[in-house]
Design a protein around this motif. Sequence first.
Motif, PDB file in Angstrom:
ATOM      1  N   GLY A  86      40.710 -59.734   5.789  1.00 43.65           N
ATOM      2  CA  GLY A  86      41.951 -59.421   6.515  1.00 43.65           C
ATOM      3  C   GLY A  86      41.726 -59.071   7.968  1.00 43.65           C
ATOM      4  O   GLY A  86      42.442 -59.540   8.862  1.00 43.65           O
ATOM      5  N   ASP A  87      40.663 -58.250   8.217  1.00 46.26           N
ATOM      6  CA  ASP A  87      40.415 -57.813   9.597  1.00 46.26           C
ATOM      7  C   ASP A  87      39.971 -58.974  10.488  1.00 46.26           C
ATOM      8  O   ASP A  87      40.322 -59.053  11.659  1.00 46.26           O
ATOM      9  N   GLN A  90      42.940 -60.950  11.442  1.00 48.36           N
ATOM     10  CA  GLN A  90      43.729 -60.263  12.464  1.00 48.36           C
ATOM     11  C   GLN A  90      43.208 -60.568  13.864  1.00 48.36           C
ATOM     12  O   GLN A  90      43.964 -60.641  14.823  1.00 48.36           O
ATOM     13  N   LYS A  91      41.890 -60.745  13.968  1.00 45.93           N
ATOM     14  CA  LYS A  91      41.304 -61.092  15.279  1.00 45.93           C
ATOM     15  C   LYS A  91      41.667 -62.534  15.653  1.00 45.93           C
ATOM     16  O   LYS A  91      41.787 -62.873  16.819  1.00 45.93           O
ATOM     17  N   ALA A  93      44.501 -64.212  14.721  1.00 44.45           N
ATOM     18  CA  ALA A  93      45.932 -64.473  14.911  1.00 44.45           C
ATOM     19  C   ALA A  93      46.395 -64.578  16.365  1.00 44.45           C
ATOM     20  O   ALA A  93      47.061 -65.552  16.729  1.00 44.45           O
ATOM     21  N   ASP A 175      44.920 -54.632   5.480  1.00 46.19           N
ATOM     22  CA  ASP A 175      44.531 -55.574   6.540  1.00 46.19           C
ATOM     23  C   ASP A 175      45.071 -56.983   6.280  1.00 46.19           C
ATOM     24  O   ASP A 175      45.530 -57.664   7.189  1.00 46.19           O
ATOM     25  N   LYS A 178      48.799 -57.220   6.913  1.00 46.05           N
ATOM     26  CA  LYS A 178      49.064 -57.200   8.356  1.00 46.05           C
ATOM     27  C   LYS A 178      48.697 -58.557   8.978  1.00 46.05           C
ATOM     28  O   LYS A 178      49.416 -59.103   9.818  1.00 46.05           O
ATOM     29  N   ALA A 179      47.558 -59.116   8.525  1.00 45.91           N
ATOM     30  CA  ALA A 179      47.111 -60.423   9.038  1.00 45.91           C
ATOM     31  C   ALA A 179      48.135 -61.505   8.717  1.00 45.91           C
ATOM     32  O   ALA A 179      48.459 -62.346   9.552  1.00 45.91           O
ATOM     33  N   GLU A 181      51.335 -61.137   8.254  1.00 48.90           N
ATOM     34  CA  GLU A 181      52.495 -60.918   9.120  1.00 48.90           C
ATOM     35  C   GLU A 181      52.242 -61.511  10.514  1.00 48.90           C
ATOM     36  O   GLU A 181      53.110 -62.164  11.102  1.00 48.90           O
ATOM     37  N   MET A 182      51.013 -61.295  11.023  1.00 52.51           N
ATOM     38  CA  MET A 182      50.667 -61.815  12.352  1.00 52.51           C
ATOM     39  C   MET A 182      50.651 -63.343  12.371  1.00 52.51           C
ATOM     40  O   MET A 182      51.165 -63.972  13.292  1.00 52.51           O
TER      41      MET A 182
END
Length: 314
Positions: A86-87, A90-91, A93, A175, A178-179, A181-182
């Motif tokens: 997930g993290d 996120q980077k 996105a 994470d 959130k990822a 969603e991004m």
Amino acid sequence: MQEPEEKKIALELLETEQAYVNRLHLLDQVFYTELMKEAKTGKTVPEEVVKMIFSNISSIYQFHAEFFLPELRKRMEDWNRNPRIGDVIQKLAPFLKMYGEYVKNFDKAVELVTAWSEKSPPFQELIADIQKRKVCANLTLQHHMLEPVQRIPRYELLLKDYVRKLPPQSPDRGDAEKALEMIFMVAKHSNAAIAEMERLQNLWVVYQRLGLEDDIVDPSNELIKEGPIQKISTRNNSTSEKYLFLFNNMLLYCVPKVIQVGAEFQVHLRMDVEGMKVRELKDTEFPHTFLVSGKQRTLELQARSGDEMNAWIK
């Protein structure tokens, strides 16, 4: 031991990413580089055309090859100790916004490939030569060019699946959600770019049909409805064929041109939408009629059916 479902999906993400980076390498390092080299000799196509075809593919390739793929690979090698992606996503996105430019340019790019293949036999030959190579897997340049357009929706699907399969207590849940969603926001951003491009293209076509009158051409206008309509003349109790274009700010009352050279319509009257009133008329002789009154003047119009009249009034 059966592999957990979420790990299978994470591995699928890694495998498809590797294949995707190979495809980007082919587009950037093979097609773009070789076509550019030939363009510089001045024998095939202008350099500008090659740049327009490939848009910002080099940045996209570098980002995936040098950053995202290695990060993902490292993470999967370490999965048993640290089962999460997930993290890393996120980077990824925020950088996917780079796709907006590529996606917006895509239709134009494909048109350029077609047009210049017809215009320049050496250009066509070079593309055909690259397409024959094993790395192309019998697919055309256009087919490979489509891949980046389809990649973001693919991330979205894989990640949705991943989040669905995560156990409730998974350390990656927060994470990963959130990822997702991004990524969803980026996909929306890319779709909005396409929608805006289509809107402007359609608007341009309408302006051409109207003869490109400079006081009408405005990129911020929005076409709401267009179509033929009958104008009722109360003086001699007759109707004549007219055509309406309704924009967010103006109604154009037009006459179809008999000889269609250039424009299809001549604008007879332009009415501001601001302060305009519209109402149905109960006329036994002319059914489906409605009245449009604005600052400039009042028009009595007849639609072809009750539904059509209601659609115009609405």
